[in-house]
Structures are given as C-alpha cells and as structure tokens.
Design a protein around this motif. Structure first.
Motif, PDB file in Angstrom:
ATOM      1  N   VAL A  90     -14.629 -15.171   5.928  1.00  0.00           N
ATOM      2  CA  VAL A  90     -14.114 -14.362   6.993  1.00  0.00           C
ATOM      3  C   VAL A  90     -12.916 -13.615   6.434  1.00  0.00           C
ATOM      4  O   VAL A  90     -12.021 -14.539   6.137  1.00  0.00           O
ATOM      5  N   PHE A  91     -12.942 -12.370   6.339  1.00  0.00           N
ATOM      6  CA  PHE A  91     -11.407 -11.636   5.824  1.00  0.00           C
ATOM      7  C   PHE A  91     -10.573 -11.551   6.923  1.00  0.00           C
ATOM      8  O   PHE A  91     -10.862 -11.270   8.112  1.00  0.00           O
ATOM      9  N   GLY A  92      -9.474 -11.648   6.536  1.00  0.00           N
ATOM     10  CA  GLY A  92      -8.172 -11.567   7.531  1.00  0.00           C
ATOM     11  C   GLY A  92      -7.612 -10.345   7.137  1.00  0.00           C
ATOM     12  O   GLY A  92      -8.080  -9.167   6.602  1.00  0.00           O
ATOM     13  N   ASP A  93      -5.990 -10.339   6.923  1.00  0.00           N
ATOM     14  CA  ASP A  93      -5.007  -9.291   6.626  1.00  0.00           C
ATOM     15  C   ASP A  93      -5.460  -9.040   5.405  1.00  0.00           C
ATOM     16  O   ASP A  93      -5.885  -9.759   4.219  1.00  0.00           O
ATOM     17  N   TYR A  94      -5.256  -7.774   4.674  1.00  0.00           N
ATOM     18  CA  TYR A  94      -5.158  -7.246   3.634  1.00  0.00           C
ATOM     19  C   TYR A  94      -3.849  -6.571   3.035  1.00  0.00           C
ATOM     20  O   TYR A  94      -3.570  -5.715   3.679  1.00  0.00           O
ATOM     21  N   GLU A  95      -3.402  -7.059   1.960  1.00  0.00           N
ATOM     22  CA  GLU A  95      -2.146  -6.494   1.424  1.00  0.00           C
ATOM     23  C   GLU A  95      -2.308  -5.723   0.301  1.00  0.00           C
ATOM     24  O   GLU A  95      -2.609  -6.361  -0.913  1.00  0.00           O
ATOM     25  N   GLU A  96      -2.299  -4.362   0.074  1.00  0.00           N
ATOM     26  CA  GLU A  96      -2.838  -3.594  -1.147  1.00  0.00           C
ATOM     27  C   GLU A  96      -1.922  -3.667  -2.115  1.00  0.00           C
ATOM     28  O   GLU A  96      -2.352  -3.475  -3.220  1.00  0.00           O
ATOM     29  N   GLY A  97      -0.618  -3.718  -1.927  1.00  0.00           N
ATOM     30  CA  GLY A  97       0.379  -3.932  -3.045  1.00  0.00           C
ATOM     31  C   GLY A  97       0.292  -2.559  -3.948  1.00  0.00           C
ATOM     32  O   GLY A  97       0.156  -1.644  -3.516  1.00  0.00           O
ATOM     33  N   VAL A  98       0.331  -2.866  -5.386  1.00  0.00           N
ATOM     34  CA  VAL A  98       0.444  -1.834  -6.377  1.00  0.00           C
ATOM     35  C   VAL A  98      -1.128  -1.101  -6.429  1.00  0.00           C
ATOM     36  O   VAL A  98      -0.950   0.001  -6.846  1.00  0.00           O
ATOM     37  N   MET A  99      -2.121  -1.393  -6.024  1.00  0.00           N
ATOM     38  CA  MET A  99      -3.119  -0.912  -5.854  1.00  0.00           C
ATOM     39  C   MET A  99      -3.296   0.488  -5.032  1.00  0.00           C
ATOM     40  O   MET A  99      -4.111   1.450  -5.310  1.00  0.00           O
ATOM     41  N   GLU A 100      -2.167   0.552  -4.220  1.00  0.00           N
ATOM     42  CA  GLU A 100      -2.009   1.831  -3.577  1.00  0.00           C
ATOM     43  C   GLU A 100      -1.830   3.113  -4.396  1.00  0.00           C
ATOM     44  O   GLU A 100      -1.979   4.043  -4.123  1.00  0.00           O
ATOM     45  N   TYR A 101      -1.120   2.583  -5.757  1.00  0.00           N
ATOM     46  CA  TYR A 101      -0.605   3.812  -6.514  1.00  0.00           C
ATOM     47  C   TYR A 101      -1.590   3.834  -7.833  1.00  0.00           C
ATOM     48  O   TYR A 101      -1.245   4.692  -8.708  1.00  0.00           O
ATOM     49  N   PHE A 102      -2.783   3.358  -7.771  1.00  0.00           N
ATOM     50  CA  PHE A 102      -3.734   3.271  -8.632  1.00  0.00           C
ATOM     51  C   PHE A 102      -4.134   4.598  -9.480  1.00  0.00           C
ATOM     52  O   PHE A 102      -4.721   5.276  -8.225  1.00  0.00           O
ATOM     53  N   THR A 103      -4.216   5.024 -10.233  1.00  0.00           N
ATOM     54  CA  THR A 103      -4.854   6.311 -10.868  1.00  0.00           C
ATOM     55  C   THR A 103      -5.390   5.959 -12.127  1.00  0.00           C
ATOM     56  O   THR A 103      -4.938   4.931 -13.100  1.00  0.00           O
ATOM     57  N   LEU A 104      -6.111   6.984 -12.722  1.00  0.00           N
ATOM     58  CA  LEU A 104      -6.663   6.838 -14.093  1.00  0.00           C
ATOM     59  C   LEU A 104      -6.277   7.913 -14.876  1.00  0.00           C
ATOM     60  O   LEU A 104      -6.177   9.107 -14.445  1.00  0.00           O
ATOM     61  N   SER A 105      -5.742   7.612 -16.185  1.00  0.00           N
ATOM     62  CA  SER A 105      -5.644   8.683 -16.870  1.00  0.00           C
ATOM     63  C   SER A 105      -6.822   9.123 -17.961  1.00  0.00           C
ATOM     64  O   SER A 105      -7.747   8.499 -17.784  1.00  0.00           O
ATOM     65  N   ASP A 106      -6.641  10.186 -18.629  1.00  0.00           N
ATOM     66  CA  ASP A 106      -7.841  10.792 -19.390  1.00  0.00           C
ATOM     67  C   ASP A 106      -8.085   9.741 -20.536  1.00  0.00           C
ATOM     68  O   ASP A 106      -9.328   9.504 -20.639  1.00  0.00           O
ATOM     69  N   GLU A 107      -7.106   9.013 -21.099  1.00  0.00           N
ATOM     70  CA  GLU A 107      -7.295   7.942 -22.136  1.00  0.00           C
ATOM     71  C   GLU A 107      -8.215   7.099 -21.664  1.00  0.00           C
ATOM     72  O   GLU A 107      -9.201   6.204 -22.202  1.00  0.00           O
ATOM     73  N   GLU A 108      -7.851   6.491 -20.157  1.00  0.00           N
ATOM     74  CA  GLU A 108      -8.577   5.406 -19.568  1.00  0.00           C
ATOM     75  C   GLU A 108      -9.914   5.815 -19.408  1.00  0.00           C
ATOM     76  O   GLU A 108     -10.809   5.007 -19.538  1.00  0.00           O
ATOM     77  N   ILE A 109     -10.168   7.022 -18.783  1.00  0.00           N
ATOM     78  CA  ILE A 109     -11.536   7.480 -18.667  1.00  0.00           C
ATOM     79  C   ILE A 109     -12.394   7.393 -19.982  1.00  0.00           C
ATOM     80  O   ILE A 109     -13.496   7.159 -19.864  1.00  0.00           O
ATOM     81  N   ASP A 110     -11.809   7.950 -21.078  1.00  0.00           N
ATOM     82  CA  ASP A 110     -12.585   7.902 -22.371  1.00  0.00           C
ATOM     83  C   ASP A 110     -12.742   6.402 -22.753  1.00  0.00           C
ATOM     84  O   ASP A 110     -13.894   6.328 -23.178  1.00  0.00           O
ATOM     85  N   PHE A 111     -11.922   5.688 -22.349  1.00  0.00           N
ATOM     86  CA  PHE A 111     -12.256   4.150 -22.795  1.00  0.00           C
ATOM     87  C   PHE A 111     -13.443   3.480 -22.005  1.00  0.00           C
ATOM     88  O   PHE A 111     -14.212   2.994 -22.335  1.00  0.00           O
ATOM     89  N   LEU A 112     -13.495   3.854 -20.503  1.00  0.00           N
ATOM     90  CA  LEU A 112     -14.587   3.491 -19.646  1.00  0.00           C
ATOM     91  C   LEU A 112     -15.976   3.993 -20.162  1.00  0.00           C
ATOM     92  O   LEU A 112     -16.851   3.325 -20.315  1.00  0.00           O
ATOM     93  N   CYS A 113     -15.670   5.254 -20.670  1.00  0.00           N
ATOM     94  CA  CYS A 113     -16.984   5.941 -21.272  1.00  0.00           C
ATOM     95  C   CYS A 113     -17.637   5.419 -22.510  1.00  0.00           C
ATOM     96  O   CYS A 113     -18.516   5.977 -23.099  1.00  0.00           O
ATOM     97  N   THR A 114     -16.876   4.856 -23.305  1.00  0.00           N
ATOM     98  CA  THR A 114     -17.295   3.747 -24.337  1.00  0.00           C
ATOM     99  C   THR A 114     -18.336   3.018 -24.008  1.00  0.00           C
ATOM    100  O   THR A 114     -19.280   2.386 -24.889  1.00  0.00           O
TER     101      THR A 114
END
Length: 262
Positions: A90-114
């Motif tokens: 049963v889930f209670g409170d969620y503290e997002e922390g640094v996930m609030e600012y997560f984004t992907l760069s083009d280099e990271e997308i290229d990595f995912l696509c391997t």
C-alpha cells in the motif's frame, strides 16, 4: 540475447512499518527482471547525491544492469513510503526529489536506441522524448499504471508499440472495451494486468486471456513490472501472445514470493 533499455523514474521503496528499504521504480524493476531472465539491460534516469542515490546505482550495478548513463544531480533521490498489509503493498506519500528535473539529452537517446526495445512509464518524464526513439526505428513499450488516459499517457501512447495498464475492477466485457480505446491511440499490442485475475491482451486482431501462476504471496511489490519484463522478452522473440502472457505470469510469481521488488 534480448537487449532492453529502461528509462524514467526510480525511487527507494521505504516500508514505514518495518523500516526496510528497497530500490525500485517501474523501469528500474523491469531492467533488473530482464537480467534475471537472461537478457541484457540498461537503466537511464537520475538519482540524488544522497545515500539513497548511491544505494540505487550500486544495487543496479550489482544485478548486472548497465548504469553508465544514470545522471547524478545535487539533491534527494525519489522516495516512496510503503506499508505491507496482508501481503499487499500500500503506497503512501511520494517524494519526487531530483526526478522532478529529469530530461534526456540527444546522446542519451542515441544510447537507448542501441538496444532492441526501450521501456518507460507514466512517471518517467519521458513522454515528450519517445518520438525520437521511434524515429530511430526502435520499438517502445510504455506502462500506464492505472491511468491509461492520463495526459502523460495520451502523449506517450501514439509513440508506443506495446502498452500496459492495470485494472482489477472491471469485468471482461468492460475491460475489453477499455483496451480497445487504448489501442485506438496507437499501440499495436495492449495488455491489461488484473492482479489475481490474470491478464487480458489485444494484438489488433483478437483478445487473449491468461490467468496467474499460483504461488505463496509474500509481497506483491514488483508483480506488474515482473509481468512486463517476462511479456516483453517473449514479444521480442516473436513468441505467440499466449506464451508472452505465460512468461509474464511466471516471472511475476517469482517476484511476489519474496519481500521487496528485488
């Protein structure tokens, strides 16, 4: 060997009643379960500079997941408060922390696509990047959790090949109608997981129904993510839909037999 890249949210699942903590999060869990099934996997996300961030990265690396593209940002790692009641989490409170600012760069997308497949989910903050993955010709799987018509899901689903959502409340007829509405948004395969009632899948032509793999339940944390990993490894091997669902159910049964996601 199946190679699956998982991207998006991570969090520490902290059990308030027992003071236990486990690394988790939808794409994190899927990455670990893919490794358990013999595949290769990577996780891309962001953790904080706190102890929880170190725990997350070290735990994933210890399971053989590629963490070379995990971002480390000053601040707190995401934290979910959880309680275990009769084996159900049963889930209670969620503290997002640094996930609030997560984004992907083009280099990271290229990595995912391997990789052969990219997996993300509702809280991963990836919905606006998935079109770039599809432009590389790499298939996408997306977990909508219990909210397939959430604005985030509505952005992601047109870029999705295999969509998952959870609903253990509707009867078969109503659930199939809901699945069809999700399929109209773009995915070629839609799977609804139903907890102890198994799953229903649709491949654009027909529906498939599958039950659970019976087992003793210690903790349901990670059951849905285990199903997703099992299903997707089968899907990448072009197995029939029934076998993909069976692989998912068997993998979920392994996870719910112990405490914590992994």
């Amino acid at each position: 060997m199946m190679r699956i890249a998982c991207v998006g949210d991570n969090c520490i699942d902290y059990y308030d009643d027992t003071k236990e903590m486990f690394p988790g999060g939808n794409p994190v869990n899927v990455a670990v379960y893919v490794r358990r099934l013999g595949g290769e996997s990577a996780y891309v996300g962001v953790v904080g500079t706190d102890e929880y961030g170190r725990v997350m990265v070290n735990a994933l690396a210890g399971k053989g997941v590629d963490v070379s593209h995990v971002q480390i940002r000053s601040g707190a790692t995401a934290l979910s408060h959880v309680r275990r009641m009769d084996g159900e989490r049963v889930f209670g409170d969620y503290e997002e922390g640094v996930m609030e600012y997560f984004t992907l760069s083009d280099e990271e997308i290229d990595f995912l696509c391997t990789y052969d497949l990219v997996v993300s989910g509702l809280w991963g903050r990836t919905e606006n990047h998935l079109h770039k993955v599809r432009e590389h010709g790499v298939p996408v799987a997306f977990d909508c959790a219990e909210r397939p018509f959430d604005p985030v899901a509505l952005t992601a689903l047109p870029q999705t090949n295999v969509a998952f959502f959870a609903d253990d409340t509707l009867e078969d007829g109503e659930l199939k109608e809901k699945i069809l509405k999700v399929a109209e948004l773009g995915p070629q395969v839609v799977v609804a997981t139903r907890g102890s009632r198994g799953s229903i899948a649709y491949d654009g032509e027909k529906f498939y129904t599958h039950g659970i793999t019976p087992c003793e339940v210690a903790d349901t944390m990670g059951a849905g993510d285990s199903f997703i990993a099992g299903f997707l490894t089968g899907w990448l091997q072009h197995k029939p839909m029934e076998e993909c669902m069976e692989d998912g159910a068997k993998n979920a049964a392994v996870t719910i037999a112990y405490c914590g996601a992994w």
